[in-house]
Design a protein around this motif. Structure first.
Motif, mmCIF file in Angstrom:
data_model
loop_
_atom_site.group_PDB
_atom_site.id
_atom_site.type_symbol
_atom_site.label_atom_id
_atom_site.label_comp_id
_atom_site.label_asym_id
_atom_site.label_seq_id
_atom_site.Cartn_x
_atom_site.Cartn_y
_atom_site.Cartn_z
ATOM 1 N N ARG A 121 -0.683 -0.959 -0.371
ATOM 2 C CA ARG A 121 -0.611 -0.628 -1.800
ATOM 3 C C ARG A 121 -0.294 0.853 -2.010
ATOM 4 O O ARG A 121 0.459 1.218 -2.922
ATOM 5 C CB ARG A 121 -1.927 -0.993 -2.486
ATOM 6 C CG ARG A 121 -2.185 -2.488 -2.594
ATOM 7 C CD ARG A 121 -3.554 -2.760 -3.208
ATOM 8 N NE ARG A 121 -3.596 -2.411 -4.615
ATOM 9 C CZ ARG A 121 -3.460 -3.279 -5.626
ATOM 10 N NH1 ARG A 121 -3.252 -4.568 -5.366
ATOM 11 N NH2 ARG A 121 -3.535 -2.890 -6.882
ATOM 12 N N THR A 141 3.964 -0.575 -1.987
ATOM 13 C CA THR A 141 4.154 -1.038 -3.360
ATOM 14 C C THR A 141 3.750 0.005 -4.389
ATOM 15 O O THR A 141 4.052 -0.164 -5.574
ATOM 16 C CB THR A 141 3.349 -2.326 -3.616
ATOM 17 O OG1 THR A 141 1.947 -2.067 -3.427
ATOM 18 C CG2 THR A 141 3.793 -3.426 -2.660
ATOM 19 N N ARG A 142 3.066 1.078 -3.947
ATOM 20 C CA ARG A 142 2.672 2.176 -4.823
ATOM 21 C C ARG A 142 1.805 1.680 -5.978
ATOM 22 O O ARG A 142 1.887 2.140 -7.107
ATOM 23 C CB ARG A 142 3.902 2.910 -5.364
ATOM 24 C CG ARG A 142 4.871 3.387 -4.297
ATOM 25 C CD ARG A 142 4.262 4.470 -3.436
ATOM 26 N NE ARG A 142 4.061 5.697 -4.194
ATOM 27 C CZ ARG A 142 3.415 6.765 -3.721
ATOM 28 N NH1 ARG A 142 2.897 6.739 -2.504
ATOM 29 N NH2 ARG A 142 3.290 7.846 -4.452
ATOM 30 N N GLU A 143 0.915 0.743 -5.688
ATOM 31 C CA GLU A 143 -0.025 0.240 -6.683
ATOM 32 C C GLU A 143 -1.322 1.040 -6.614
ATOM 33 O O GLU A 143 -1.678 1.582 -5.570
ATOM 34 C CB GLU A 143 -0.326 -1.234 -6.416
ATOM 35 C CG GLU A 143 0.877 -2.156 -6.538
ATOM 36 C CD GLU A 143 0.527 -3.572 -6.134
ATOM 37 O OE1 GLU A 143 -0.020 -4.300 -6.969
ATOM 38 O OE2 GLU A 143 0.803 -3.935 -4.970
ATOM 39 N N PRO A 144 -2.061 1.090 -7.718
ATOM 40 C CA PRO A 144 -3.327 1.832 -7.710
ATOM 41 C C PRO A 144 -4.386 1.126 -6.882
ATOM 42 O O PRO A 144 -4.329 -0.091 -6.671
ATOM 43 C CB PRO A 144 -3.716 1.880 -9.193
ATOM 44 C CG PRO A 144 -3.032 0.689 -9.804
ATOM 45 C CD PRO A 144 -1.739 0.549 -9.053
ATOM 46 N N VAL A 179 -10.140 -3.808 -5.368
ATOM 47 C CA VAL A 179 -9.162 -3.983 -4.287
ATOM 48 C C VAL A 179 -9.810 -3.710 -2.938
ATOM 49 O O VAL A 179 -9.584 -4.443 -1.964
ATOM 50 C CB VAL A 179 -7.957 -3.050 -4.511
ATOM 51 C CG1 VAL A 179 -7.018 -3.084 -3.314
ATOM 52 C CG2 VAL A 179 -7.220 -3.433 -5.786
#
Length: 202
Positions: free
Chosen positions: A169, A173-176, A181
């Protein structure tokens, strides 16, 4: 045979020089990225002459690799909460907390980015995580003694299973990231470990 430049583990004044160089390298990676990091920058910010840097480390690649090697000489130990679930959740939360703090997460992120551009940095990064995950052996041994894990569970594989979804991540995908999570990653790794996924075949 002489060791590669920058790989001798020194002490005293040499250790202070190495620490200054490491800090300058990490600062430069954060500020300019790997393509923009220069020996001139490291010399200016470490107070170490360029001639010395070239003689001891050979190149920017050598400087980055040794900075990562030096970063692995800390006293980090895996969590010990009294249960495998608690340990894995704490391990995952450490990753979230580190990268949630811009000051703490900037240098590790910059080094990981450098590994995509330098084979020597990539090798150093692999060695760093192999050593770091190897420190999780006591966590696995405690869990096996409590009957929470099959004997022979691979500490590195388990630690990697906890952290891999988080790094995916962060860097793919550069997700927070957040506590939810982190908990999902820990629970997934826990279920796999209990099922014997990371243990030798019976």
């Amino acid at each position: 045979m002489s060791p590669p430049p920058g790989t001798v583990r020194p002490g005293g004044r040499t250790a202070r020089t190495r620490a200054a160089v490491r800090d300058a390298v990490l600062s430069g990676l954060v500020e300019h990225g790997y393509p923009g990091l220069t020996v001139e920058y490291v010399a200016e910010h470490s107070g170490v002459h360029k001639t010395t840097l070239y003689r001891r480390w050979g190149s920017i690649e050598g400087l980055v690799a040794d900075a990562l090697d030096a970063a692995g000489e800390d006293d980090w130990t895996p969590p010990d909460t009294g249960s495998l679930s608690g340990d894995l959740h704490a391990l995952a939360q450490e990753v979230v907390d580190t990268f949630a703090d811009p000051a703490a997460g900037a240098a590790p992120a910059a080094v990981i980015a450098a590994a995509f551009q330098s084979e020597q940095a990539a090798n150093a990064l692999r060695a760093f995580y192999a050593e770091r995950f190897g420190r999780c052996a006591p966590l696995v041994e405690r869990a096996a003694a409590r009957g929470e894990l099959p004997a022979g569970t691979d500490p590195g594989a388990l630690a990697g299973a906890v952290t891999a979804p988080l790094f995916f991540r962060l860097f793919i995908t550069r997700e927070p990231l957040d506590g939810t999570v982190a908990g999902q990653a820990a629970d997934a790794a826990l279920a796999a470990a209990r099922a014997g996924v990371f243990a030798p075949p019976a």
